[in-house]
Design a protein around this motif. Structure first.
Motif, PDB file in Angstrom:
ATOM      1  N   LEU A 179       0.827  -1.197   0.000  1.00 38.37           N
ATOM      2  CA  LEU A 179       0.000   0.000   0.000  1.00 38.37           C
ATOM      3  C   LEU A 179       0.870   1.258   0.000  1.00 38.37           C
ATOM      4  N   VAL A 180       0.569   2.176  -0.900  1.00 40.90           N
ATOM      5  CA  VAL A 180       1.254   3.466  -0.953  1.00 40.90           C
ATOM      6  C   VAL A 180       0.215   4.568  -1.098  1.00 40.90           C
ATOM      7  N   TYR A 181       0.649   5.787  -0.795  1.00 44.21           N
ATOM      8  CA  TYR A 181      -0.244   6.942  -0.941  1.00 44.21           C
ATOM      9  C   TYR A 181       0.306   7.797  -2.079  1.00 44.21           C
ATOM     10  N   ASN A 182      -0.349   7.703  -3.245  1.00 41.15           N
ATOM     11  CA  ASN A 182       0.130   8.388  -4.438  1.00 41.15           C
ATOM     12  C   ASN A 182      -1.037   8.482  -5.414  1.00 41.15           C
ATOM     13  N   ASP A 183      -0.756   8.939  -6.625  1.00 43.12           N
ATOM     14  CA  ASP A 183      -1.778   9.000  -7.670  1.00 43.12           C
ATOM     15  C   ASP A 183      -1.666   7.720  -8.499  1.00 43.12           C
ATOM     16  N   PRO A 184      -2.583   6.781  -8.351  1.00 41.88           N
ATOM     17  CA  PRO A 184      -2.453   5.502  -9.050  1.00 41.88           C
ATOM     18  C   PRO A 184      -2.474   5.639 -10.568  1.00 41.88           C
ATOM     19  N   ILE A 185      -3.238   6.594 -11.067  1.00 42.37           N
ATOM     20  CA  ILE A 185      -3.308   6.785 -12.531  1.00 42.37           C
ATOM     21  C   ILE A 185      -1.955   7.226 -13.068  1.00 42.37           C
ATOM     22  N   ARG A 186      -1.298   8.161 -12.359  1.00 40.98           N
ATOM     23  CA  ARG A 186      -0.003   8.666 -12.833  1.00 40.98           C
ATOM     24  C   ARG A 186       1.115   7.640 -12.615  1.00 40.98           C
ATOM     25  N   VAL A 187       1.032   6.850 -11.545  1.00 41.77           N
ATOM     26  CA  VAL A 187       2.020   5.788 -11.356  1.00 41.77           C
ATOM     27  C   VAL A 187       1.894   4.767 -12.482  1.00 41.77           C
ATOM     28  N   LYS A 188       0.659   4.423 -12.833  1.00 43.08           N
ATOM     29  CA  LYS A 188       0.443   3.509 -13.954  1.00 43.08           C
ATOM     30  C   LYS A 188       0.952   4.121 -15.253  1.00 43.08           C
ATOM     31  N   GLN A 189       0.730   5.424 -15.436  1.00 42.46           N
ATOM     32  CA  GLN A 189       1.205   6.096 -16.643  1.00 42.46           C
ATOM     33  C   GLN A 189       2.729   6.025 -16.750  1.00 42.46           C
TER      34      GLN A 189
END
Length: 439
Positions: A284-294
């Protein structure tokens, strides 16, 4: 004073002239003596002949010595001038010196020793004054040149400021244009993709093999074009500072597997192995999942694009200081060391020719760079031509939305690490070098 000196004596008194002439001849100094009896003759001879020193009586029949000295200096006749006075008058001596006399001597003190001393002193003072005047002229000329150069620099600075203003304005217009056009292009592209997907569904009618192949080509090219449009839109938002991270708590391993599954078909099409290794105690992390996937999609897209055979590895692992690393390795063509500092620049590709083998906008790594810095992370790159590349992203487990990383670290060839500080204008300057092992 080894050279022969030319001396002029100006006095209307024959006895005084004889006394001066006798004393000068006894000084042992080589000289040529000339004599005149009044101021007019003095001006005439000085206008045509250069003298090393003039002995001038303070009182002449046609003019007073003080007036003659003033006229002599105002006429720009430069010559050492020793005034011969008839009495010890300190006040008169001061007036003579102020008027331009080099020195003075009472006629009662005329002797070879005194004349030799006064003559040498007068010539030394005169030469020093000439040097000072020459230095002043040079300083004045240098000052005028510097003033002109300063004015030219100010003019050029104003031109540069105007050009910078125009460039800044053009950049804003360019970003606005890119954002507008990208937004306008997305609507028809989504329609093309949507209708292509509908045509491929069996319930809307069975297509022949040739028709299905053409629709799939339309769909794939539409998706590719939409991806390029989205890259331009994201980059324009990043440049304009209008792209915000939407942070939430999510499972980074699931996002990684999702990105890999989306890219696996491209890897399979080139017979490339796509391997995933996740080693996290807490995913578990606290970040923007869409941008990490990008970020992952862009890294995998590049790895697949530039790899002709072999394997691609994706690794996610724990790091000290509450950080997480995402690593993408490939066995592709690699990157030359000279290109390290350019690959994160917008619209930049190693092959800039129109006939380049590998297509793309050149924005993928620039977007990754900006996103990673927004997340307070760092990028490491290791690459060797013909062997492959490694991109390592280090991110904090919990980002703060105001954090922007200031440095980007570019890894290098085997054992040396070159660290580059990135300025707001997307140029790099080498900050330091340190020997370190591959992490």
């Amino acid at each position: 004073m080894e050279d022969t000196l030319k001396i002029l004596v100006v006095d209307d008194d024959e006895v005084d002239r004889m006394a001066v002439r006798y004393a000068l001849t006894k000084t042992g100094i080589q000289m040529e003596l000339s004599e005149v009896v009044d101021g007019n003759d003095m001006f005439s001879i000085l206008n045509t002949t250069d003298y090393d020193c003039v002995f001038l009586s303070v009182r002449l029949p046609d003019q007073a010595g003080l007036t003659l000295i003033q006229q002599l200096r105002s006429s720009e006749i430069k010559v050492p001038l020793v005034v011969l006075t008839s009495q010890e008058d300190q006040q008169t001596a001061v007036q003579l010196l102020k008027a331009g006399a080099t020195d003075y001597l009472s006629k009662s003190r005329i002797s070879p020793e005194n004349l030799a001393q006064v003559l040498r002193s007068a010539i030394r003072v005169y030469r020093a004054e000439i040097q000072v005047a020459l230095a002043k002229d040079q300083l004045r000329e240098s000052y005028e040149q510097l003033l002109c150069k300063n004015q030219e620099l100010e003019r050029q600075q104003q031109q540069l400021q105007m050009q910078n203003f125009k460039l800044s304005e053009a950049s804003v217009l360019k970003s606005h244009f890119l954002a507008t056009m990208s937004h306008e292009l997305r609507t028809p592209m989504n329609a093309i993709i949507g209708f292509s997907q509908i045509l491929l569904r069996p319930k809307f009618g069975q297509l022949t093999h040739q028709q299905a192949d053409m629709v799939e080509r339309i769909l794939n090219n539409g998706k590719h074009l939409l991806m390029l449009v989205n890259e331009v839109l994201d980059f324009s938002k990043l440049q304009a500072g209008r792209l915000d991270l939407k942070a939430e708590r999510f499972d980074v391993s699931k996002v990684t597997n999702l990105a890999v599954s989306e890219m696996r078909s491209l890897a399979d099409a080139k017979n490339l192995s796509l391997l995933v290794q996740i080693d996290l105690q807490n995913p578990l992390v606290y970040n923007d999942p869409i941008r990490v996937k990008q970020i992952l999609i862009n890294l995998l897209s590049n790895a697949i694009k530039f790899t002709e055979f072999g394997e691609i590895w994706v690794e996610v692992k724990e790091l000290p200081a509450n950080r997480v690393a995402i690593i993408v390795r490939d066995t592709g063509i690699g990157i030359a060391p000279k290109d390290f500092k350019h690959i994160f620049e917008a619209f930049r590709q190693v092959d800039q020719t129109l006939t380049r083998k590998y297509p793309g906008t050149g924005l993928g790594l620039a977007i990754i760079d900006s996103l990673v810095r927004m997340m307070g992370g760092k990028i490491f790159l290791e690459s060797k031509l013909g062997i492959g590349s490694m991109f390592k992203i280090e991110l904090p487990r919990q980002i703060t939305l105001s954090s922007v990383g200031d440095d980007i670290h570019l890894q290098l060839d085997n054992e040396r690490v070159f660290c580059y500080a990135k300025n707001p204008h997307n140029s790099y300057s080498q900050a330091r070098q340190a020997s370190i092992g591959y992490p």
